[in-house]
Scaffold this active site. Structure first.
Site, PDB file in Angstrom:
ATOM      1  N   ARG A 289      -2.115   6.843   5.978  1.00 29.47           N
ATOM      2  CA  ARG A 289      -1.253   6.184   4.994  1.00 29.47           C
ATOM      3  C   ARG A 289      -1.413   6.791   3.594  1.00 29.47           C
ATOM      4  O   ARG A 289      -0.667   6.438   2.676  1.00 29.47           O
ATOM      5  CB  ARG A 289      -1.575   4.680   4.929  1.00 29.47           C
ATOM      6  CG  ARG A 289      -1.026   3.851   6.063  1.00 29.47           C
ATOM      7  CD  ARG A 289       0.460   3.546   5.932  1.00 29.47           C
ATOM      8  NE  ARG A 289       0.807   2.890   4.682  1.00 29.47           N
ATOM      9  CZ  ARG A 289       0.769   1.578   4.483  1.00 29.47           C
ATOM     10  NH1 ARG A 289       0.382   0.775   5.444  1.00 29.47           N
ATOM     11  NH2 ARG A 289       1.121   1.071   3.320  1.00 29.47           N
ATOM     12  N   LYS A 290      -2.373   7.677   3.418  1.00 28.19           N
ATOM     13  CA  LYS A 290      -2.620   8.252   2.101  1.00 28.19           C
ATOM     14  C   LYS A 290      -1.766   9.497   1.882  1.00 28.19           C
ATOM     15  O   LYS A 290      -1.070   9.968   2.779  1.00 28.19           O
ATOM     16  CB  LYS A 290      -4.104   8.563   1.933  1.00 28.19           C
ATOM     17  CG  LYS A 290      -5.014   7.344   2.118  1.00 28.19           C
ATOM     18  CD  LYS A 290      -4.603   6.190   1.223  1.00 28.19           C
ATOM     19  CE  LYS A 290      -5.577   5.015   1.266  1.00 28.19           C
ATOM     20  NZ  LYS A 290      -5.498   4.236   2.509  1.00 28.19           N
ATOM     21  N   VAL A 291      -1.836  10.068   0.677  1.00 29.34           N
ATOM     22  CA  VAL A 291      -0.952  11.174   0.297  1.00 29.34           C
ATOM     23  C   VAL A 291      -1.227  12.419   1.133  1.00 29.34           C
ATOM     24  O   VAL A 291      -0.305  13.109   1.570  1.00 29.34           O
ATOM     25  CB  VAL A 291      -1.091  11.462  -1.211  1.00 29.34           C
ATOM     26  CG1 VAL A 291      -0.315  12.714  -1.603  1.00 29.34           C
ATOM     27  CG2 VAL A 291      -0.593  10.257  -2.014  1.00 29.34           C
TER      28      VAL A 291
END
Length: 382
Positions: free
Chosen positions: A186-188
């Site tokens: 879910r992170k960049v």
């Protein structure tokens, strides 16, 4: 993995491709799949990117937070000020070392701690502050660092969502005492699972590398590289918090894409914000005056006059084929913290109750954004 016209729109899709697949395959074929040379290369590249002296790759951001608090030698009787408005791992890491998390409120515009909200709850037992760059919106760490220096408190940065965001033109984490990062999908940028600690302190970095590997005085990679047998010793009780070379290989590719990923996310966020000007009762997240966000999450806050409640709106979006999520949780309201006690946190509870996260991912199309906004506009009565 992108959603086409009429298909369900996901809330997030990692930007992964053939280059990451080849890097992972090369790691597998090399025969070195555990923590090894690619992890060391990823540590160096990541630390350089954020302007830190040292990077320590670990198995998750949660384990990074735990090790940061171990490095500070916090324990029973100590208090650590944390935002309740954060994924529960932020507060849990404090409990892992036996210390007490003390929940502070946040400012509404950014969802982050401020010097004033910390000051409202600190006590003589407070030993540290754990500040979060929530949803990729950078906290005002310059003000927080100055305040913590005056109070003689350590400031740890939970930068789980922060890679690619800036404060005063420099990367989040630049100059941090200790900063913890996440590479969850879910992170960049992602390595599947995984995390990193960064610090400018060489002695801490050396100890943290030992602690992630059971407290051994020499790493497995060093033992294998030696031409003669080495009998290791265990200097203190440590943990198994290692990252694999397969993950690091993917991370190196993702790090090379970071500028493109952040630029695309900011482009999509700017278009969302422009479209939402015509939707009454919806306030989008934006850049703070002290920096620029990476829009790891694009969240909106519903005004009191918005005709549909947040939970009902999530249901309507789902019925329309849009995967949205509730906004950031209020940890102090979770069953795990029942009876824990907390100050009045009106802003935290308002944001947690009335915010939602809209879909945003690298391959998102204009048509998909238009579909999302059309549902909001219809529910607003527009």
């Amino acid at each position: 993995m992108s959603a086409g016209a009429g298909a369900r729109i996901p809330v997030m899709v990692p930007w992964l491709g053939e280059e990451e697949a080849r890097a992972a395959a090369d790691a597998v074929l090399s025969g070195w799949v555990a923590q090894g040379p690619r992890v060391a290369e990823f540590e160096r590249a990541f630390a350089e990117r954020v302007g830190a002296g040292h990077g320590i790759a670990v198995s998750s951001c949660t384990t990074a937070l735990h090790l940061a608090l171990v490095a500070l030698e916090l324990g029973p009787g100590d208090e650590v000020v944390v935002p309740s408005l954060s994924f529960i791992a932020t507060a849990n890491a404090v409990r892992y070392v036996g210390a007490r998390p003390v929940f502070a409120d946040v400012e509404e515009a950014t969802g982050n701690l401020t010097a004033a909200t910390v000051d409202a709850v600190r006590t003589p037992r407070t030993k540290a502050v754990l500040a979060v760059h929530q949803g990729g919106v950078p906290a005002d760490v310059h003000a927080l660092r100055a305040a913590c220096a005056d109070w003689d408190l350590a400031l740890v940065e939970d930068a789980a969502c922060g890679i690619g965001a800036t404060v005063g033109g420099k990367s989040v984490g630049h100059g941090a005492l200790l900063a913890a990062w996440s590479f969850h999908p879910r992170k960049v940028i992602t390595t599947g699972e995984g995390g990193m600690l960064t610090t400018d302190d060489a002695e801490w970095a050396e100890r943290l590398r030992r602690l992630r590997e059971h407290g051994m005085n020499v790493s497995a990679a060093q033992r294998h590289a030696s031409g003669t047998p080495i009998v290791e010793s265990y200097l203190e009780v440590g943990f198994n918090y290692r990252m694999t070379d397969i993950q690091a290989a993917i991370g190196l590719v993702q790090l090379g894409k970071l500028d493109a990923i952040v630029a695309r996310r900011r482009e999509l966020a700017a278009r969302y914000t422009e479209l939402l000007r015509a939707v009454p009762g919806v306030r989008p997240v934006g850049d703070p005056v002290h920096g620029e966000g990476n829009f790891q999450s694009y969240w909106v806050l519903l005004a009191g006059e918005f005709p549909v409640g947040r939970d009902r709106l999530l249901g309507v979006l789902a019925e329309a084929g849009v995967s949205a999520r509730r906004g950031i949780m209020a940890s102090h309201l979770e069953p795990a913290y029942a009876g824990h006690g907390a100050a009045q946190l009106p802003v935290t509870e308002r944001i947690s109750r009335d915010s939602l996260i809209l879909p945003l991912f690298h391959t998102m199309t204009r048509e998909q954004q238009d579909r999302v906004v059309s549902v909001l506009r219809e529910q607003a009565g527009g």
